[in-house]
Scaffold this active site. Structure first.
Site, PDB file in Angstrom:
ATOM      1  N   ARG A   1       0.811  -1.220   0.000  1.00 31.05           N
ATOM      2  CA  ARG A   1       0.000   0.000   0.000  1.00 31.05           C
ATOM      3  C   ARG A   1       0.847   1.273   0.000  1.00 31.05           C
ATOM      4  NH1 ARG A   1      -3.727   3.395   3.192  1.00 31.05           N
ATOM      5  NH2 ARG A   1      -5.760   3.286   2.186  1.00 31.05           N
TER       6      ARG A   1
ATOM      7  N   ILE B   1      -7.399   7.652  -1.634  1.00 31.20           N
ATOM      8  CA  ILE B   1      -7.203   6.211  -1.579  1.00 31.20           C
ATOM      9  C   ILE B   1      -8.025   5.767  -0.377  1.00 31.20           C
ATOM     10  CG2 ILE B   1      -4.956   6.601  -0.393  1.00 31.20           C
ATOM     11  CD1 ILE B   1      -4.070   3.826  -1.299  1.00 31.20           C
ATOM     12  N   SER B   2      -8.905   4.794  -0.582  1.00 34.26           N
ATOM     13  CA  SER B   2      -9.842   4.396   0.475  1.00 34.26           C
ATOM     14  C   SER B   2      -9.114   3.813   1.690  1.00 34.26           C
ATOM     15  CB  SER B   2     -10.820   3.351  -0.056  1.00 34.26           C
ATOM     16  OG  SER B   2     -11.482   3.834  -1.206  1.00 34.26           O
ATOM     17  N   GLN B   3      -9.791   3.883   2.822  1.00 38.54           N
ATOM     18  CA  GLN B   3      -9.317   3.265   4.060  1.00 38.54           C
ATOM     19  C   GLN B   3      -9.136   1.751   3.830  1.00 38.54           C
ATOM     20  OE1 GLN B   3     -12.485   3.499   6.862  1.00 38.54           O
ATOM     21  NE2 GLN B   3     -11.287   2.785   8.604  1.00 38.54           N
ATOM     22  N   PRO B   4      -8.044   1.167   4.343  1.00 38.95           N
ATOM     23  CA  PRO B   4      -7.810  -0.260   4.107  1.00 38.95           C
ATOM     24  C   PRO B   4      -9.010  -1.141   4.484  1.00 38.95           C
ATOM     25  CG  PRO B   4      -5.901   0.728   5.167  1.00 38.95           C
ATOM     26  CD  PRO B   4      -6.934   1.791   5.096  1.00 38.95           C
TER      27      PRO B   4
END
Ligand code: SAH
Length: 220
Positions: A41, A67-70
């Site tokens: 990431r 970028i989205s939260q994991p």
């Protein structure tokens, strides 16, 4: 700091992320857990956010996107109920992190990004990392990718004000569409739609989420 030390740090940060934020919150699909353990990431975030690459947040990328939260990436991926042979369409390539996670799990990934510079960066990043089963296209995802349809799953990673029927049309029977549905400004409903034999959709609510807006034709 020597490079080797840094990469060891990223590896352990990534393991910790999966344990605490992903497994710890109930994600159990082994393919999803393995994919999150594998995809680096830190190579998908902006250099200024390197130290927060494995933290529990969405992060800004270029062009005012995110970028989205994991955890949300893991949740959307698990909700799509993927199989190794699947062909998947993603709308909203952004950083390409979600696309890379999908590429670890399924056979073919097609991803569409409306901002040209993001599409270009995503494409070269995925190529550099050796992902051969992802195809990036610049354009409005509203009309999907007819030539590659039907899809086993479609993920929309931007907030859609309505369910895009043209994308529903490109889903196989039994196929799943995962999307944040609702207005922007507040939160949206993350839902999964499953296309049934009769063509109707079965809807399942997952949780409340906050995404950047899906832009383009869907707003007209
Ligand atoms: N999946 C991404 C999250 C990106 S944020 C990741 O893992 O990083 C949402 C992205 O959707 C933004 O890059 C935005 O430009 C893109 N987007 C918004 N509307 C779109 C549309 N109609 N078609 C394709 N991409 C769109």
């Amino acid at each position: 700091m020597p490079k080797a030390v840094l990469s060891v740090d990223f590896d352990s940060a990534r393991k910790e992320m999966v344990e605490d934020q992903i497994k710890g919150r109930g994600i159990q699909d082994n393919a999803v857990l393995q994919a999150l353990l594998k995809v680096p990431r830190h190579l998908f975030v902006e250099p200024g956010f390197l130290s927060r690459a494995y933290s529990d947040f969405a992060l800004p990328i270029k062009e005012s996107q995110t970028i989205s939260q994991p955890y949300i990436v893991a949740l959307m991926t698990q909700s799509a109920m993927l199989n190794a042979d699947d062909r998947v369409l993603e709308i909203g390539t952004g950083s390409a992190y979600q696309a890379a996670v999908l590429a670890e799990i399924v056979k073919e990934v097609y991803t569409i990004e409306i901002v040209e510079s993001l599409a270009r960066t995503a494409d070269s990043k995925l190529k550099k990392l050796g992902y051969k089963n992802v195809t990036v296209r610049h354009g409005d995802g509203y009309r999907g990718w007819q030539e590659k349809s039907p899809f086993d799953a479609i993920l929309i990673t931007a907030a859609a004000p309505t369910i895009p029927q043209l994308l529903v049309d490109q889903l196989k029977v039994g196929g799943r569409m995962v999307l944040p549905l609702g207005k922007t400004g507040g939160s949206q409903d993350l839902i999964v739609l499953t296309k049934q034999e009769n063509g109707k959709l079965k809807e399942q609510y997952i949780t409340a989420v906050v995404f950047v807006p899906m832009t383009g034709e869907i707003r007209r």
